[in-house]
Scaffold this active site. Structure first.
Site, mmCIF file in Angstrom:
data_model
loop_
_atom_site.group_PDB
_atom_site.id
_atom_site.type_symbol
_atom_site.label_atom_id
_atom_site.label_comp_id
_atom_site.label_asym_id
_atom_site.label_seq_id
_atom_site.Cartn_x
_atom_site.Cartn_y
_atom_site.Cartn_z
ATOM 1 N N ASP A 1 14.554 -2.223 -16.007
ATOM 2 C CA ASP A 1 15.867 -1.867 -15.443
ATOM 3 C C ASP A 1 16.348 -2.832 -14.343
ATOM 4 O O ASP A 1 15.801 -2.860 -13.243
ATOM 5 C CB ASP A 1 15.846 -0.447 -14.863
ATOM 6 C CG ASP A 1 15.465 0.625 -15.859
ATOM 7 O OD1 ASP A 1 14.524 0.414 -16.638
ATOM 8 O OD2 ASP A 1 16.090 1.705 -15.844
ATOM 9 N N GLU B 1 21.016 -0.379 -17.789
ATOM 10 C CA GLU B 1 21.759 0.855 -17.482
ATOM 11 C C GLU B 1 22.236 0.924 -16.024
ATOM 12 O O GLU B 1 23.167 1.650 -15.716
ATOM 13 C CB GLU B 1 20.911 2.092 -17.810
ATOM 14 C CG GLU B 1 19.735 2.294 -16.876
ATOM 15 C CD GLU B 1 19.384 3.778 -16.667
ATOM 16 O OE1 GLU B 1 20.074 4.657 -17.180
ATOM 17 O OE2 GLU B 1 18.405 4.026 -15.955
ATOM 18 N N ASN B 2 21.540 0.170 -15.143
ATOM 19 C CA ASN B 2 21.909 0.195 -13.719
ATOM 20 C C ASN B 2 22.512 -1.121 -13.259
ATOM 21 O O ASN B 2 22.466 -1.454 -12.066
ATOM 22 C CB ASN B 2 20.658 0.473 -12.865
ATOM 23 C CG ASN B 2 19.939 1.741 -13.246
ATOM 24 O OD1 ASN B 2 18.838 1.692 -13.790
ATOM 25 N ND2 ASN B 2 20.551 2.877 -12.991
ATOM 26 N N ASN C 1 20.146 6.688 -19.608
ATOM 27 C CA ASN C 1 20.965 7.869 -19.329
ATOM 28 C C ASN C 1 22.186 7.544 -18.471
ATOM 29 O O ASN C 1 23.189 8.248 -18.524
ATOM 30 C CB ASN C 1 20.112 8.955 -18.658
ATOM 31 C CG ASN C 1 19.398 8.470 -17.411
ATOM 32 O OD1 ASN C 1 18.832 7.368 -17.389
ATOM 33 N ND2 ASN C 1 19.429 9.268 -16.375
ATOM 34 N N HIS C 2 22.125 6.476 -17.678
ATOM 35 C CA HIS C 2 23.258 6.143 -16.805
ATOM 36 C C HIS C 2 24.272 5.208 -17.466
ATOM 37 O O HIS C 2 25.222 4.781 -16.816
ATOM 38 C CB HIS C 2 22.754 5.506 -15.505
ATOM 39 C CG HIS C 2 22.158 6.499 -14.569
ATOM 40 N ND1 HIS C 2 22.879 7.537 -14.037
ATOM 41 C CD2 HIS C 2 20.906 6.642 -14.100
ATOM 42 C CE1 HIS C 2 22.092 8.268 -13.266
ATOM 43 N NE2 HIS C 2 20.884 7.761 -13.285
ATOM 44 N N HIS D 1 13.462 5.308 -22.957
ATOM 45 C CA HIS D 1 13.964 5.548 -21.605
ATOM 46 C C HIS D 1 13.758 7.032 -21.284
ATOM 47 O O HIS D 1 14.563 7.878 -21.679
ATOM 48 C CB HIS D 1 15.447 5.162 -21.579
ATOM 49 C CG HIS D 1 16.026 5.060 -20.210
ATOM 50 N ND1 HIS D 1 15.872 3.962 -19.418
ATOM 51 C CD2 HIS D 1 16.751 5.939 -19.480
ATOM 52 C CE1 HIS D 1 16.494 4.134 -18.266
ATOM 53 N NE2 HIS D 1 17.034 5.340 -18.274
ATOM 54 N N HIS E 1 13.091 3.644 -17.082
ATOM 55 C CA HIS E 1 13.764 4.755 -16.393
ATOM 56 C C HIS E 1 13.133 5.131 -15.048
ATOM 57 O O HIS E 1 13.862 5.504 -14.133
ATOM 58 C CB HIS E 1 13.854 6.017 -17.251
ATOM 59 C CG HIS E 1 14.472 7.201 -16.567
ATOM 60 N ND1 HIS E 1 15.786 7.237 -16.164
ATOM 61 C CD2 HIS E 1 13.954 8.384 -16.195
ATOM 62 C CE1 HIS E 1 16.043 8.406 -15.599
ATOM 63 N NE2 HIS E 1 14.952 9.105 -15.585
ATOM 64 N N HIS F 1 11.574 3.191 -12.978
ATOM 65 C CA HIS F 1 11.702 2.079 -12.029
ATOM 66 C C HIS F 1 10.385 1.754 -11.319
ATOM 67 O O HIS F 1 10.410 1.122 -10.252
ATOM 68 C CB HIS F 1 12.822 2.353 -11.013
ATOM 69 C CG HIS F 1 14.198 2.381 -11.604
ATOM 70 N ND1 HIS F 1 15.349 2.274 -10.841
ATOM 71 C CD2 HIS F 1 14.627 2.502 -12.887
ATOM 72 C CE1 HIS F 1 16.415 2.348 -11.641
ATOM 73 N NE2 HIS F 1 15.994 2.490 -12.889
HETATM 74 FE FE FE2 Z 1 17.239 2.853 -14.573
HETATM 75 FE FE FE2 Z 2 17.550 6.016 -16.314
#
Ligand code: FE2
Ligand code: FE2
Ligand code: FE2
Ligand code: FE2
Ligand code: FE2
Ligand code: FE2
Ligand code: FE2
Ligand code: FE2
Lengths: 258, 258, 258, 258
Positions: free
Chosen positions: C13, C44-45, C71-72, C151, C176, C178
């Site tokens: 990520d 995703e981030n 998910n983000h 994830h 996910h 991190h």
């Molecule tokens: Fe993430």
């Molecule tokens: Fe996530």
């Protein structure tokens, strides 16, 4: 000869021996008062508060035409062993890869009624998407009258499912929280709706269980045993009238009987 | 001169502009019908459905004696900035390290009423233990009459808290699920109890919000905007009568007014 | 001419501007050291810590062959608007009713690599069942080499999915949390596995965000803003070597580079 | 005579009989290699994978100076009955209203070491706030050297607690996920930190349990029995060196031994 409408009695989660007792005690009175045609009950908590056994099933089987279930349905091993002989039980429809019947079809007065259980997913264990799987019940070859028990935790998921199903099924009757809600209504498309039908069993505890141990758990965080409580027995249910030609609900009335 | 009992009106979660409108429209009628002494409302969703702003607070402030809150109370920055001037707002009691008043004391007919909000913890964000913190309100120097809004998700935590508080406070009135329950009662120790008072706002959607976007979210899993819906406006509330000498509840009655 | 194995770089990520910076700074060094053939990253981030924008996508697009998500991924509106032009992005595979590509196919050295993202469900929002949907990727007409970013939150779901996929795909690479885990291995069926590849960005905060505000939230329970932190920048990744004929993984090595 | 530093061995969650076996088998080797002064282990899963019994406690008691626990610590009734005689066990500190010792004090080489367990709250059952309760251990009359097992699910809560405790205790060693992380470090204030120490037991299953039944549960959603698996036994631990005068950590090293 077909009557113009079919009257359904739907009894909310029957919890433990006291639940079985109150329901059997009250059915004569309800039959006389409402003259219902079809009787359905949620029995996920039938045995000792969690799950179903063959023995407890047999005890109430004669009184009902179909049974719905819930997240606790598999709690007793005895249930899995005997499920094939429990012809009136609708296991959760959105757990497709399990034993048991995905729905039950009841025949009364030359009319068929499909009965199914759907599980919610918010604050509950993952299962298949109820909104997507509902479609599998919308088929020409299935009965027009469909009674769905939506066994879910949150009011938002229940209301959303109710609106989503409006016009597609005859009734979305919520269970699982063990507290009857005051919001029964006929949605514009003709679907009867209530967020939760309530609890059939002891109303003098916490969702049907002895309160003292549960309160202590909230203070000490220690695991506790859930024992069915015995006082303030009440039957929670609702009556739904359905047009036998269209499958639309005509009326819904809630019952909270001591 | 003191009256023998004090009558409290408690209005369930007011959601958005339509919630503010229906409550203001209905209060004259309710005042006439019930002649209540003290009016309280839950306002966690007052502004646009989430949180409170100074402007929306000012719009309804004159109509009520005290306000309870909930998990969404801090959603609008404007609230934190103006909280010190909002004298009637009881912030969640079990969030002790924040701004705002831990409880509000209302004086009517020479009688004092303590109003507080407690948050539940099951399926909600962590806060301090409500069962343990309740004790901080059981003090000689605080009013005997205590109205507690228990803002929680699950029926089990709400019922357990109700029983735990029985005899210690005048009323445990549940909020947060936005669906009124059919279980109002006076517990044996004299505490009025209802699992959820319900929603004041649009009853034609999902917990006060437009249904279409929420249904879509349940199918696609995509994030969605929650917009306050506008139809089928209803005021949900309850009336609690309390003995001014003992602080015990004498009666509880629920209101579901279109 | 095909090489005997294909070397994949998979970057964990990438969080915010500092994540984008460290990854661009380090890629020359990694390219020289590992001579990887295909570069993939979870983004995703990417933008401000949550979601993806066209601008941030364009900034790193040239450096990678494919991107996985999480998910983000839908947090920024800009993403939904521009997703059709972001050819390298594999949206969550088990969110089938959305826009975006269900998987990305990369071609390198005459060999194709399928890249997909699957979301877990334990302690996350409901989506379709990853175990059941995986089957849709096990088809003759799809590349033998398949790299799956799983994830997910819990170690149990990740390990279960890893074992379930063993022998069916080339790699299950977790994201996910991190935080890089120390459990990379080749499962018996030839699938490379790691529970979490880790975080590319600031390692001096809380999962890539400024620690002070987050600590305060744990004490006061007040909502807080998550700002990307800036110190102790590290790139977390892994290298996976895959037999181009069989699609089996030969080796997995984790990277934690300051 | 005091040595300049004290070397601590901390063993991650010992799961079941195979966990007890591998730890006993490996301790001689570890003692020789590391010459540690104090041995601590997390034993929440000691007996059959969930909880602790007197018999399993007695089997490993001689090998360790102190034991930490976790959310599963109360799973076996036998534990509650015998807890008063298990002098080396630190029950979760933020469950204050229970039996058992809130912390254990070990004395080695004229130096005292406080050992405590704290539970996280995100995606776990409610307990008291670990951030607020930590303060109760920051007292002049307690040992300067403090080893805290933070038993929590999410990386965010673990990292936040690590930073919050930096400079206040000697080490924050994460447990519960059963997967060792690759992020051990000495924080700027002198606190040793790792997000998760990992699993001591079978690494060939799902968090120490047989994989087939767990995979099936993810597909069918049916309840399943968790049986300890038996293959790929590994001991996960870490070594922390602590300055005996200041209580600051000098070094942390992770161990992943087959
Ligand atoms: Fe993430
Ligand atoms: Fe996530
Ligand atoms: Fe139930
Ligand atoms: Fe249930
Ligand atoms: Fe609300
Ligand atoms: Fe709320
Ligand atoms: Fe454990
Ligand atoms: Fe645990």
């Amino acid at each position: 000869m077909q009557t113009e409408f079919l009257r359904i009695l739907f009894v909310g989660d029957i919890v433990g021996d006291v639940g079985r007792k109150i329901v059997i005690d009250k059915l004569d009175f309800l039959k006389e008062k409402y003259a219902y045609d079809v009787a359905i009950a949620n029995i996920e908590n039938l045995a000792g508060g969690f799950g179903i056994t063959k023995e407890t099933y047999d005890a109430i089987e004669p009184y009902f035409d179909a049974f719905t279930t819930g997240n606790h349905v598999w709690d007793k091993k005895d249930f899995l062993i005997n499920i094939d002989s429990m012809n009136k039980v609708a296991r959760p429809f959105n757990m497709p890869n399990t034993k048991g019947k995905p729905y039950v079809i009841v025949e009364k007065n030359y009319t068929q009624v499909l009965v199914a259980t759907f599980l919610g997913r918010i604050f509950m264990n993952p299962v298949e998407n109820p909104f997507i799987l509902l479609n599998q019940l919308i088929r020409e070859d299935l009965p027009t009258i469909k009674i769905i028990d939506f066994h879910a935790e949150t009011t938002s998921e229940k209301q959303a499912f109710g609106w989503f199903c409006d016009g597609k099924v005859s009734a979305i009757l919520g269970t699982h929280t063990h507290v009857q809600t005051n919001d029964e209504k006929i949605l514009p498309g003709g679907t009867a709706y209530i967020t939760d039908v309530g609890l059939t069993g002891c109303h003098g505890g916490v969702i049907g269980f002895k309160k003292q141990a549960i309160i202590e758990k909230f203070i000490t965080y220690m695991p506790t045993k859930f024992d069915v409580c015995k006082e303030d027995l009440r039957l929670n249910a609702c009556i739904v009238d359905i047009n036998v030609y269209t499958g639309k609900a005509l009326n819904i009335e809630k019952i909270n009987e001591a």
